[in-house]
Scaffold this motif. Sequence first.
Motif, PDB file in Angstrom:
ATOM      1  N   ALA A   9       0.969  -1.209  -0.026  1.00 22.85           N
ATOM      2  CA  ALA A   9       0.110  -0.021   0.166  1.00 22.85           C
ATOM      3  C   ALA A   9       0.796   1.046   0.100  1.00 22.85           C
ATOM      4  N   LYS A  10       2.094   1.057   0.679  1.00 22.14           N
ATOM      5  CA  LYS A  10       3.058   2.492   0.684  1.00 22.14           C
ATOM      6  C   LYS A  10       3.512   2.577  -0.533  1.00 22.14           C
ATOM      7  N   ALA A  11       3.968   1.193  -1.279  1.00 22.48           N
ATOM      8  CA  ALA A  11       4.622   1.496  -2.532  1.00 22.48           C
ATOM      9  C   ALA A  11       3.708   1.929  -3.599  1.00 22.48           C
ATOM     10  N   GLU A  12       2.580   1.428  -3.444  1.00 23.67           N
ATOM     11  CA  GLU A  12       1.532   2.150  -4.595  1.00 23.67           C
ATOM     12  C   GLU A  12       1.208   3.517  -4.368  1.00 23.67           C
ATOM     13  N   ALA A  13       1.055   4.024  -2.931  1.00 26.92           N
ATOM     14  CA  ALA A  13       0.842   5.449  -2.751  1.00 26.92           C
ATOM     15  C   ALA A  13       1.912   6.220  -3.233  1.00 26.92           C
ATOM     16  N   GLU A  14       3.230   5.669  -2.907  1.00 30.48           N
ATOM     17  CA  GLU A  14       4.379   6.557  -3.382  1.00 30.48           C
ATOM     18  C   GLU A  14       4.429   6.614  -5.208  1.00 30.48           C
ATOM     19  N   ALA A  15       4.223   5.293  -5.386  1.00 26.26           N
ATOM     20  CA  ALA A  15       4.084   5.539  -7.222  1.00 26.26           C
ATOM     21  C   ALA A  15       2.954   6.201  -7.671  1.00 26.26           C
ATOM     22  N   ALA A  16       2.042   6.471  -7.116  1.00 32.45           N
ATOM     23  CA  ALA A  16       0.868   7.389  -7.419  1.00 32.45           C
ATOM     24  C   ALA A  16       1.292   8.812  -7.432  1.00 32.45           C
TER      25      ALA A  16
END
Length: 84
Positions: free
Chosen positions: A9-16
Amino acid sequence: MSDLLTQLAKAEAEAARLRREVANGPCREFGHDWQFYGGSNLGCCDDCQCGGPVYACTKCGDCDYGDNDEADELRAACLAERRP
């Protein structure tokens, strides 16, 4: 939530966040977002009425005024047809 799901979830938020930064970032770093803007006379010769595409950047507003590869190809094709 499991540790892996939290990390994901943190990685996806950072990618966004990074995608938004690229989409809104300076064109000199990330490139223009060229969109069709209209047309212009290609100026192949004095009596030619050929038209070519003009593109404008949606991010910075810059315009290529028909100075692009597509217009160059159309201009070359017109000139090739007119040669004896």
